[in-house]
Design an enzyme around this catalytic site. Structure first.
Site, PDB file in Angstrom:
ATOM      1  N   ARG A 238      50.485  -0.620  74.226  1.00  0.00           N
ATOM      2  CA  ARG A 238      50.282  -1.024  75.620  1.00  0.00           C
ATOM      3  C   ARG A 238      50.898  -2.404  75.809  1.00  0.00           C
ATOM      4  O   ARG A 238      50.781  -3.276  74.927  1.00  0.00           O
ATOM      5  CB  ARG A 238      48.788  -1.093  75.969  1.00  0.00           C
ATOM      6  CG  ARG A 238      48.111   0.262  76.137  1.00  0.00           C
ATOM      7  CD  ARG A 238      48.582   1.016  77.380  1.00  0.00           C
ATOM      8  NE  ARG A 238      47.884   2.263  77.584  1.00  0.00           N
ATOM      9  CZ  ARG A 238      48.267   3.458  77.099  1.00  0.00           C
ATOM     10  NH1 ARG A 238      49.356   3.553  76.369  1.00  0.00           N
ATOM     11  NH2 ARG A 238      47.574   4.542  77.358  1.00  0.00           N
ATOM     12  N   GLU A 267      53.649  -1.783  84.782  1.00  0.00           N
ATOM     13  CA  GLU A 267      54.499  -0.582  84.754  1.00  0.00           C
ATOM     14  C   GLU A 267      54.505   0.086  86.117  1.00  0.00           C
ATOM     15  O   GLU A 267      53.430   0.228  86.716  1.00  0.00           O
ATOM     16  CB  GLU A 267      53.990   0.389  83.681  1.00  0.00           C
ATOM     17  CG  GLU A 267      54.187  -0.181  82.294  1.00  0.00           C
ATOM     18  CD  GLU A 267      53.775   0.774  81.173  1.00  0.00           C
ATOM     19  OE1 GLU A 267      53.383   1.921  81.449  1.00  0.00           O
ATOM     20  OE2 GLU A 267      53.852   0.354  80.014  1.00  0.00           O
ATOM     21  N   HIS A 286      58.014   3.935  78.939  1.00  0.00           N
ATOM     22  CA  HIS A 286      56.750   4.514  78.445  1.00  0.00           C
ATOM     23  C   HIS A 286      56.912   6.018  78.145  1.00  0.00           C
ATOM     24  O   HIS A 286      56.240   6.863  78.749  1.00  0.00           O
ATOM     25  CB  HIS A 286      55.622   4.268  79.459  1.00  0.00           C
ATOM     26  CG  HIS A 286      54.250   4.330  78.847  1.00  0.00           C
ATOM     27  ND1 HIS A 286      53.187   3.580  79.273  1.00  0.00           N
ATOM     28  CD2 HIS A 286      53.750   5.086  77.823  1.00  0.00           C
ATOM     29  CE1 HIS A 286      52.116   3.853  78.562  1.00  0.00           C
ATOM     30  NE2 HIS A 286      52.438   4.777  77.666  1.00  0.00           N
TER      31      HIS A 286
HETATM   32  C1  DGY Z   1      48.867   7.616  75.729  1.00  0.00           C
HETATM   33  O1  DGY Z   1      48.585   8.810  75.611  1.00  0.00           O
HETATM   34  O2  DGY Z   1      48.022   6.733  75.742  1.00  0.00           O
HETATM   35  C2  DGY Z   1      50.326   7.263  75.850  1.00  0.00           C
HETATM   36  O3  DGY Z   1      50.542   5.971  76.181  1.00  0.00           O
HETATM   37  C3  DGY Z   1      51.053   8.200  76.782  1.00  0.00           C
HETATM   38  O4  DGY Z   1      51.146   9.401  76.148  1.00  0.00           O
END
Ligand code: DGY
Length: 320
Positions: A238, A267, A286
């Protein structure tokens, strides 16, 4: 009466169809546009179940207006978009989709590591922009991946899957985690390190920890100052775990060598974000789990979690 469900994005998948058989479903029909907050707030007023993406903020304000809500099924493994305490206090079950995306996300993490180390995007642009005039000894030289030291911050399923890939490149592997994992040290031959030691000794620092109030800006100015000048930072977890302003300065002033980023503090990242102007950054929108097979599995798992919660069975993956 059928339970009412709202799905925040156009979704396909076998089990998504099943929700439509059992529940009274409404879906935000767009695939590439987020449901506006005011519409979501209105839609959740009467629903029993919500299947949402990581792009929706499920906070106290939203939960307080959703008087019948029993379950929030997040189509992601990370759930930092949801106020877990607020959900718990209101007796709303929260579920997520771990497991099915592990290998795909590890593939992308390693792809990004390789692409950043070997300047793949920059090299491709160099050629397309007509800059390639001759072969020269130090032209577009990168960092070796094989036999380098990889430091993984956050050792969960994806970390273990990344290790398996790194082993094929004879990398030495350090890891840092809240809890030491003696099992994987023995099984995979990796070494536990304190955060400072890991940052000092790693050629590649890979961020894979969940995003919480404790990991907010875990990697900031001080952490960059500990890293090697030749180090490469990879973040596929993240954005908020890395302080982007500090990262920009570290890259600009060559305190570290490069970064590969699949995630950002905001984002979509604004196209005029200073990080995007640096040549030593590889950026992705992402896409860690973005294979066709995995996204369908995530949709199905999110649907199954939702259906189970609405039919008084225990969902496969309960957060609270
Ligand atoms: C998640 O699943 O947390 C990812 O960032 C997206 O697949």
């Amino acid at each position: 009466m059928k339970p009412k469900v709202y799905i925040t994005r156009r979704l396909n998948g076998r089990l998504v169809k099943k929700i439509e058989e059992i529940c009274d479903v409404k879906m935000w029909e767009e695939e590439d546009v987020e449901v506006p907050r005011d519409i979501l707030m209105k839609e959740v007023q009467e629903v029993d179940g919500l299947l949402c993406m990581l792009t929706e903020k499920i906070d106290e304000e939203l939960l307080s207006g959703a008087r019948n809500l029993k379950v929030v099924s997040n189509m992601a493994v990370g759930y930092n978009n949801i106020d877990i305490t607020a959900a718990k206090n209101r007796g709303v079950t929260v579920t997520n989709t771990p497991g099915v995306l592990t290998e795909t996300t590890a593939d992308l993490t390693f792809t990004l590591l390789m692409a950043t180390a070997r300047r793949i995007v920059e090299s491709s642009d160099y050629l397309r922009e007509g800059k390639w005039e001759t072969w020269s000894p130090m032209q577009l030289t990168g960092q070796d991946v094989h036999r380098a030291t990889l430091g993984i911050i956050g050792m969960g399923r994806i970390g273990e899957a990344v290790i398996k890939r790194a082993k094929g490149f004879d990398m030495n592997i350090l890891y840092h985690n809240r809890n030491r994992k003696h099992g994987i040290e023995e099984e995979l031959g990796v070494v536990y390190a304190g955060l400072e030691e890991l940052l000092r000794d790693s050629d590649f620092v890979c961020v894979l920890t969940p995003y919480t109030s404790e990991t907010h800006h875990l990697i900031s100015e001080r952490e960059f100052s500990l890293m090697k000048e030749t180090a490469v930072l990879i973040n596929t977890a993240r954005g908020g775990i890395v302080d982007e302003e500090a990262l920009y300065h570290a890259l600009k002033h060559r305190k570290i060598w490069a970064a590969g980023l699949d995630v950002f503090e905001q984002e979509p990242v604004p196209v005029d974000h200073p990080l995007l102007a640096l040549p030593n950054v590889v950026t992705l929108p992402h896409i860690g789990s973005a294979s066709i097979q995995t996204r369908l599995k995530m949709a199905d798992l999110a649907a199954e979690n939702l259906l189970r919660a609405l039919t008084k069975q225990t969902p496969k993956h309960v957060v609270v």
